[in-house]
Design an enzyme around this catalytic site. Structure first.
Site, PDB file in Angstrom:
ATOM      1  CG  HIS A  14      -0.209   0.419   2.561  1.00 35.28           C
ATOM      2  ND1 HIS A  14      -1.251   0.406   3.670  1.00 35.28           N
ATOM      3  CD2 HIS A  14       0.959   0.235   2.972  1.00 35.28           C
ATOM      4  CE1 HIS A  14      -0.376   0.563   4.530  1.00 35.28           C
ATOM      5  NE2 HIS A  14       0.848   0.674   4.374  1.00 35.28           N
ATOM      6  CB  CYS A  33       3.667   5.470   5.185  1.00 31.78           C
ATOM      7  SG  CYS A  33       4.334   4.437   6.426  1.00 31.78           S
ATOM      8  CG  HIS A  39       5.370   0.547   2.675  1.00 34.36           C
ATOM      9  ND1 HIS A  39       5.072   1.839   2.321  1.00 34.36           N
ATOM     10  CD2 HIS A  39       4.851   0.028   3.818  1.00 34.36           C
ATOM     11  CE1 HIS A  39       3.833   2.109   3.319  1.00 34.36           C
ATOM     12  NE2 HIS A  39       3.943   1.255   4.024  1.00 34.36           N
ATOM     13  CG  HIS A  41       2.354  -3.273   6.293  1.00 31.51           C
ATOM     14  ND1 HIS A  41       3.333  -3.170   7.097  1.00 31.51           N
ATOM     15  CD2 HIS A  41       2.124  -2.306   5.463  1.00 31.51           C
ATOM     16  CE1 HIS A  41       3.668  -1.770   7.112  1.00 31.51           C
ATOM     17  NE2 HIS A  41       2.562  -1.185   6.215  1.00 31.51           N
ATOM     18  CG  ASP A  79      -2.215 -13.424  -0.081  1.00 35.43           C
ATOM     19  OD1 ASP A  79      -1.374 -12.869   0.577  1.00 35.43           O
ATOM     20  OD2 ASP A  79      -2.114 -14.505  -0.339  1.00 35.43           O
ATOM     21  CG  HIS A  80       0.854 -12.086  -2.772  1.00 38.98           C
ATOM     22  ND1 HIS A  80       0.634 -12.819  -1.589  1.00 38.98           N
ATOM     23  CD2 HIS A  80       2.389 -12.204  -2.960  1.00 38.98           C
ATOM     24  CE1 HIS A  80       1.763 -13.484  -1.219  1.00 38.98           C
ATOM     25  NE2 HIS A  80       2.679 -12.968  -1.879  1.00 38.98           N
ATOM     26  CD  GLU A 127       0.606  -0.959   8.875  1.00 41.85           C
ATOM     27  OE1 GLU A 127       0.010  -0.561   7.864  1.00 41.85           O
ATOM     28  OE2 GLU A 127       1.054  -0.218   9.701  1.00 41.85           O
TER      29      GLU A 127
END
Ligand code: NI
Length: 150
Positions: A14, A33, A39, A41, A79-80, A127
């Site tokens: 994100h 961020c 980046h 998580h 996811d991904h 996170e």
């Protein structure tokens, strides 16, 4: 009333960026961020359901049912993924841990409730090992004296 929590994991990228703000304001507000390419998580999400124990099965909820709903609604979607770019859920909304936690709760709410006696109680989204967010839905009866979110 018993509470059951099941833990799931997914990875996503994100970028914390608000289109309504200037480049400088975004950089000041979100720091690194806000880096343009985002980046990642490794998120841990804990889904808590509550209700009475089914007398015939001895269970609150069939875990296979819970897993299937979380897989379809949350893991397949996020996811991904790049949360800003790949999913419609964050068009025009900053994909902070807070917003993601609320989104996960709302996605699960309709699917989990109305099946048997269990209902969704809480979503806890971690996170990093240092911070997590919890959401329990909007209270229908806010406690007097507490400023409720409009
Ligand atoms: Ni981040």
């Amino acid at each position: 009333m018993v509470f059951l929590t099941r833990r799931y994991r997914f990875s996503a990228a994100h970028r914390l960026h608000n289109e309504a703000l200037s480049t400088e304001e975004n950089a000041r507000l979100y720091g690194k961020c806000n880096n343009p390419y985002g980046h990642g998580h490794n998120y841990t999400v804990e889904v808590t359901v509550c209700g009475p124990i089914d007398a015939s099965t001895g269970m609150l909820i069939d875990l296979e049912t819970l897993d299937r709903i979380v897989e379809q609604e949350i893991l397949e979607r996020f996811d991904h993924a790049h949360l800003n770019l790949d999913v419609a859920n964050f068009k025009g909304r900053v994909p902070t841990t807070e917003n993601l936690c609320v989104e996960i709760f709302n996605l699960l709410w309709d699917k989990l409730n109305g099946r048997g006696l269990a209902r969704l109680e809480k979503v806890r989204l971690e996170e990093t090992s240092s911070n997590f967010v919890e959401y329990m839905g909007q209270s229908p009866n806010p406690v007097k004296g507490v400023i409720s979110e409009k």
